[in-house]
Design an enzyme around this catalytic site. Structure first.
Site, mmCIF file in Angstrom:
data_model
loop_
_atom_site.group_PDB
_atom_site.id
_atom_site.type_symbol
_atom_site.label_atom_id
_atom_site.label_comp_id
_atom_site.label_asym_id
_atom_site.label_seq_id
_atom_site.Cartn_x
_atom_site.Cartn_y
_atom_site.Cartn_z
ATOM 1 N N ARG A 64 0.807 -1.222 0.000
ATOM 2 C CA ARG A 64 0.000 0.000 0.000
ATOM 3 C C ARG A 64 0.843 1.275 0.000
ATOM 4 O O ARG A 64 0.357 2.341 0.364
ATOM 5 C CB ARG A 64 -0.993 0.008 1.172
ATOM 6 C CG ARG A 64 -2.007 -1.136 1.127
ATOM 7 C CD ARG A 64 -3.059 -0.972 2.208
ATOM 8 N NE ARG A 64 -4.031 -2.042 2.145
ATOM 9 C CZ ARG A 64 -3.923 -3.207 2.800
ATOM 10 N NH1 ARG A 64 -2.854 -3.409 3.578
ATOM 11 N NH2 ARG A 64 -4.845 -4.126 2.697
ATOM 12 N N LYS A 101 2.357 11.133 -11.536
ATOM 13 C CA LYS A 101 1.539 10.189 -12.299
ATOM 14 C C LYS A 101 2.300 8.863 -12.446
ATOM 15 O O LYS A 101 3.420 8.839 -12.949
ATOM 16 C CB LYS A 101 1.207 10.737 -13.683
ATOM 17 C CG LYS A 101 0.101 11.766 -13.696
ATOM 18 C CD LYS A 101 -0.286 12.113 -15.127
ATOM 19 C CE LYS A 101 -1.465 13.057 -15.184
ATOM 20 N NZ LYS A 101 -1.861 13.372 -16.573
ATOM 21 N N GLU A 103 7.946 17.092 -25.990
ATOM 22 C CA GLU A 103 7.318 17.596 -24.769
ATOM 23 C C GLU A 103 7.848 18.981 -24.409
ATOM 24 O O GLU A 103 7.128 19.796 -23.821
ATOM 25 C CB GLU A 103 7.558 16.624 -23.613
ATOM 26 C CG GLU A 103 6.720 15.353 -23.670
ATOM 27 C CD GLU A 103 5.266 15.571 -23.245
ATOM 28 O OE1 GLU A 103 4.922 16.698 -22.831
ATOM 29 O OE2 GLU A 103 4.480 14.602 -23.328
ATOM 30 N N LYS A 133 5.952 22.738 -15.189
ATOM 31 C CA LYS A 133 5.083 21.636 -14.783
ATOM 32 C C LYS A 133 4.861 21.652 -13.278
ATOM 33 O O LYS A 133 3.745 21.422 -12.807
ATOM 34 C CB LYS A 133 5.681 20.298 -15.208
ATOM 35 C CG LYS A 133 4.758 19.116 -14.879
ATOM 36 C CD LYS A 133 5.216 17.822 -15.496
ATOM 37 C CE LYS A 133 4.191 16.721 -15.220
ATOM 38 N NZ LYS A 133 4.576 15.424 -15.829
ATOM 39 N N GLU A 149 -5.297 16.838 -11.491
ATOM 40 C CA GLU A 149 -5.798 17.091 -12.843
ATOM 41 C C GLU A 149 -7.300 17.368 -12.888
ATOM 42 O O GLU A 149 -8.019 16.911 -13.782
ATOM 43 C CB GLU A 149 -5.464 15.907 -13.765
ATOM 44 C CG GLU A 149 -5.443 16.272 -15.240
ATOM 45 C CD GLU A 149 -4.909 15.152 -16.110
ATOM 46 O OE1 GLU A 149 -4.528 15.450 -17.248
ATOM 47 O OE2 GLU A 149 -4.860 13.990 -15.662
ATOM 48 N N ARG A 208 -4.215 21.543 -14.484
ATOM 49 C CA ARG A 208 -3.255 20.535 -14.937
ATOM 50 C C ARG A 208 -3.626 19.948 -16.292
ATOM 51 O O ARG A 208 -2.778 19.397 -16.992
ATOM 52 C CB ARG A 208 -3.119 19.428 -13.888
ATOM 53 C CG ARG A 208 -1.992 18.441 -14.212
ATOM 54 C CD ARG A 208 -1.622 17.548 -13.057
ATOM 55 N NE ARG A 208 -0.565 16.629 -13.444
ATOM 56 C CZ ARG A 208 0.090 15.844 -12.599
ATOM 57 N NH1 ARG A 208 -0.194 15.865 -11.316
ATOM 58 N NH2 ARG A 208 1.033 15.012 -13.029
ATOM 59 N N ASN A 225 -2.028 18.476 -21.164
ATOM 60 C CA ASN A 225 -2.475 17.518 -22.181
ATOM 61 C C ASN A 225 -2.429 18.104 -23.592
ATOM 62 O O ASN A 225 -2.858 17.444 -24.552
ATOM 63 C CB ASN A 225 -3.897 17.045 -21.879
ATOM 64 C CG ASN A 225 -3.981 16.278 -20.579
ATOM 65 O OD1 ASN A 225 -3.052 15.579 -20.199
ATOM 66 N ND2 ASN A 225 -5.102 16.417 -19.874
ATOM 67 N N HIS A 251 -1.835 15.922 -26.617
ATOM 68 C CA HIS A 251 -1.946 14.519 -26.237
ATOM 69 C C HIS A 251 -3.229 13.855 -26.708
ATOM 70 O O HIS A 251 -3.245 12.643 -26.923
ATOM 71 C CB HIS A 251 -1.841 14.380 -24.719
ATOM 72 C CG HIS A 251 -0.454 14.568 -24.197
ATOM 73 N ND1 HIS A 251 0.229 15.756 -24.329
ATOM 74 C CD2 HIS A 251 0.385 13.717 -23.557
ATOM 75 C CE1 HIS A 251 1.434 15.621 -23.779
ATOM 76 N NE2 HIS A 251 1.555 14.405 -23.306
ATOM 77 N N HIS A 277 -2.165 10.799 -28.517
ATOM 78 C CA HIS A 277 -2.344 9.454 -27.964
ATOM 79 C C HIS A 277 -3.054 8.537 -28.959
ATOM 80 O O HIS A 277 -2.731 7.355 -29.071
ATOM 81 C CB HIS A 277 -3.154 9.519 -26.672
ATOM 82 C CG HIS A 277 -2.320 9.760 -25.454
ATOM 83 N ND1 HIS A 277 -2.849 10.171 -24.250
ATOM 84 C CD2 HIS A 277 -0.978 9.656 -25.244
ATOM 85 C CE1 HIS A 277 -1.878 10.307 -23.359
ATOM 86 N NE2 HIS A 277 -0.741 10.016 -23.944
ATOM 87 N N HIS A 280 6.381 8.468 -28.010
ATOM 88 C CA HIS A 280 5.379 9.349 -27.393
ATOM 89 C C HIS A 280 5.587 10.807 -27.793
ATOM 90 O O HIS A 280 4.636 11.500 -28.184
ATOM 91 C CB HIS A 280 5.419 9.218 -25.874
ATOM 92 C CG HIS A 280 4.511 10.164 -25.167
ATOM 93 N ND1 HIS A 280 3.137 10.043 -25.184
ATOM 94 C CD2 HIS A 280 4.774 11.286 -24.432
ATOM 95 C CE1 HIS A 280 2.595 11.022 -24.497
ATOM 96 N NE2 HIS A 280 3.565 11.797 -24.030
#
Length: 351
Positions: free
Chosen positions: A121, A143, A185, A225, A235, A239, A243, A246, A250, A262
């Site tokens: 956990r 993330k 990026e 960032k 997000e 945030r 994207n 993206h 994506h 990517h």
């Protein structure tokens, strides 16, 4: 050394950026962690380059290090590989007082990050990104995720590290394509930020320029960032700006089935979306050409035949960021002036 602080409601950590930091890993980690077992996780491309050196530095600083590696590539970002790594850690009797260090690119950071977040956990995590893409983006912000079949990052959690160590010298072992991919990026972030960051981008005209300016490119990207993440960790608002590029990117990346990196897909996605907004009169005239020129200057792709596939729209509609039947599209009114447009899914094709 450049140090950037990321301060969140329940976490505060530092991002340290400087050439040669890999040789100081033991000292830097010892400043953050007490002696413990460390799972040093890398893929089988990075492990032969850096894993032994980092493990030795950590051992000399008083840590007990177990090295784990996995096959390089997006296919390893899976529940199967996650279970294999957790099984190895359990066999080596890791407990909640121990930690995971992700040494590698974006796949390693996501996979090892999720491993740390889920093992017992949650145990301590440090990120040491070795690719440009990971250094300027994925190592910061918390993330972590794995893929499920062809759906990217669908199983994951926000889990912040205790420290991020960025050594731009690790970029010397990247192929030119992998270096340039990460720059996709950077162009995205600079376009969002504008100002001096975009002015710096306008001076980058080759992969050699990327290498020469890599510490500053990393610092500026991470600072932007970090500011966004500190304002919106999970997000739910601002945030989403990250994207940019993206949503379509994506979709194209998934359809390419490994044929696009990517950052390359983000480059294609930014330009495709901006052309739509510019043609509709919702963005400054010529902005698409500006972004395209900065991408092409270093060899990033700016279009793909996959954009004409009817499957692109299906992928976009099923994007995990689709909320309550609406998709939030991030565009720019001008360089440095991002905005979010919410489009109902049923109107997406016409839009």
């Amino acid at each position: 050394m450049t140090e950037i602080s990321v301060t969140l409601p329940e976490k505060q950590y530092q991002v340290k950026i400087d050439r040669g930091l890999l040789a100081q890993v033991g000292t830097l980690v010892a400043e953050q962690w007490s002696p413990r077992k460390i799972a040093l996780v890398s893929d089988d491309n990075v492990a032969p380059l850096y894993q032994e050196r980092v493990a030795t530095s950590l051992t000399e600083a008083g840590f007990t290090v177990h090295c784990y590696d996995f096959p390089a590539g997006e296919a390893s970002k899976s529940l199967t590989v996650l279970a294999d790594l957790a099984r190895e850690m359990a066999k080596d009797a890791f407990n909640r007082d121990d930690g995971v260090i992700a040494l590698g690119g974006g796949v390693t950071g996501d996979l090892a990050g999720f491993l740390a977040a889920s093992y017992m956990r949650g145990i301590s995590l440090i990120q040491i990104p070795t690719s440009l893409l990971a250094q300027v983006d994925s190592s910061v912000g918390g993330k972590t995720a794995v893929d499920l079949d062809t759906i990217k990052n669908i199983i994951g959690v926000f889990y912040e590290p205790d420290l991020v160590i960025v050594d731009p010298d690790t970029l010397k072992t990247l192929t030119q394509r992998d270096l340039v991919e990460g720059y996709g990026e950077i162009v995205k972030t600079a376009a969002l930020k504008g100002g001096e960051f975009w002015q710096l981008i306008e001076t980058i005209n080759s992969p050699a320029d990327i290498m020469a300016h890599s510490p500053e490119l990393s610092a500026r990207s991470i600072q932007y960032k970090a500011n966004v993440v500190m304002a919106d960790e999970t997000e739910s608002g601002q945030r989403q700006l990250l994207n940019f590029g993206h949503t379509i990117g994506h979709a194209v990346e998934a359809l390419a089935d490994g044929g696009l990196r990517h950052g390359e897909a983000v480059s294609i996605g930014m330009i495709a979306l901006m052309q739509i907004f510019e043609d509709a009169g919702r963005a400054e005239a010529g902005i698409t050409a500006q972004i395209k020129a900065r991408s092409e200057a270093v060899g990033l792709p700016t279009t793909s035949p996959l954009l004409t596939s009817t499957k692109v729209l299906d992928k976009v509609k099923n994007d995990k960021k689709n909320r309550h039947g609406h998709l939030n599209l991030v565009s720019l009114k001008a360089i440095g002036e991002p905005e979010i447009t919410s489009v109902p899914s049923e109107r997406l094709h016409r839009f």
